[in-house]
Design an enzyme around this catalytic site. Structure first.
Site, PDB file in Angstrom:
ATOM      1  CB  SER A  59      15.416 -29.502  19.163  1.00  0.00           C
ATOM      2  OG  SER A  59      13.480 -29.701  19.585  1.00  0.00           O
TER       3      SER A  59
ATOM      4  CD  GLU B 179       4.280 -45.405  26.100  1.00  0.00           C
ATOM      5  OE1 GLU B 179       4.140 -46.398  25.012  1.00  0.00           O
ATOM      6  OE2 GLU B 179       3.493 -45.312  27.296  1.00  0.00           O
TER       7      GLU B 179
ATOM      8  CG  HIS C 185      13.555 -31.630  23.809  1.00  0.00           C
ATOM      9  ND1 HIS C 185      13.852 -30.770  24.539  1.00  0.00           N
ATOM     10  CD2 HIS C 185      13.243 -31.605  22.253  1.00  0.00           C
ATOM     11  CE1 HIS C 185      14.427 -29.300  23.472  1.00  0.00           C
ATOM     12  NE2 HIS C 185      13.122 -30.388  22.529  1.00  0.00           N
TER      13      HIS C 185
END
Length: 266
Positions: free
Chosen positions: A127, A145, A169
């Protein structure tokens, strides 16, 4: 790209109690050596060390040392630096990548990390610990988006790998838009998005994929048009002739030639 050591960038949420394929690979490369578990990215590191200690317990990694620094003044502490003595690798846990770069960047701790890589050691990160490996790292940007030109925050990373920007992720949080935006800002760099429980293993000019998900490589070298410089902050990104490669477990990518290789091609 390291000439001797290996970078293992993990997209987050790697399996810690099942097959643990990625952690097994970290353990295999450590070959019984000491692992420094760097919990620097977390504002509240309690519990991270115990979770990884348990996950690595029967994988042959029996000597874990926790490295945490509250602020930069601790990076010169002889006891902190002694954690690296005789160690074979460092594993950076998740959290906030800005904590890693701001707390250990250009300090004796970063020097120890680079020296370990130069000696052929293992530098792994999950991460935030993956994002900080690139020269420029993604810090914030909207998920799920289309990328809006003013909606991206980047900062200097540790630069363990050059000409690449890493996001994590990836599919789970719908981050393709912001990675395209990052590449539009600088088409020289490859954008690398890594799914959860998936690793991009980088050594000797090659990236190899391991784990349950995919690694997405965005190549903007041949982009013929983008509106990144002229568009308003709320305008959606326009970018033409961008390449996208999707790699699954066993696939590899030649970082020098910028070409993928399938695990099944041979």
């Amino acid at each position: 790209m390291p000439d001797r050591g290996v970078l293992i960038a993990i997209g987050g949420h790697e399996d810690k109690d099942g097959d643990r394929k990625i952690l097994k690979e970290v353990a295999r490369r450590l070959d019984g050596g000491v692992l420094v578990l760097a919990t620097v990215a977390s504002h509240e590191p309690e519990g991270y060390f115990e979770a990884y200690e348990q996950a690595f317990a029967d994988l042959g990694v029996t000597d874990l040392r926790e490295l945490y620094v509250q602020d930069r003044t601790e990076t010169t502490d002889p006891e902190k630096l002694a954690l690296f003595e005789g160690a074979a690798g460092v594993f950076f846990t998740g959290g906030d990548q800005l904590r890693i770069s701001s707390q250990i960047g250009d300090t004796p701790v970063e020097t120890r990390v680079r020296e370990m890589l130069d000696r052929g050691g293992v530098i792994a990160g999950t991460s935030a610990g993956a994002s900080m490996m690139s020269e420029t790292m993604l810090v914030r940007g909207s998920n799920q988006e289309s990328y809006r030109i003013g909606d991206l925050h980047m900062a200097p990373g540790l630069g363990l790998v050059r000409d690449m920007i890493i996001d994590q992720h990836f599919a789970e949080r719908g981050r393709i838009g912001r990675l395209l935006g990052a590449v539009a800002h600088n088409p020289r760099v490859l954008g690398v998005g890594i799914d959860e429980d998936t690793a991009a293993i980088m050594e000797r000019g090659r990236l190899t994929v391991m784990g349950a998900g995919a690694v997405y490589v965005v190549d903007g070298a041949d982009v013929s048009h983008s509106n990144i410089a002229e568009g308003s902050e709320q305008e959606a990104l326009s970018m033409h002739d961008v390449k996208l490669h999707v790699l699954s477990a066993g696939d590899s990518f030649d970082l020098r030639r910028r070409r993928p290789e399938s695990a099944r091609s041979g």
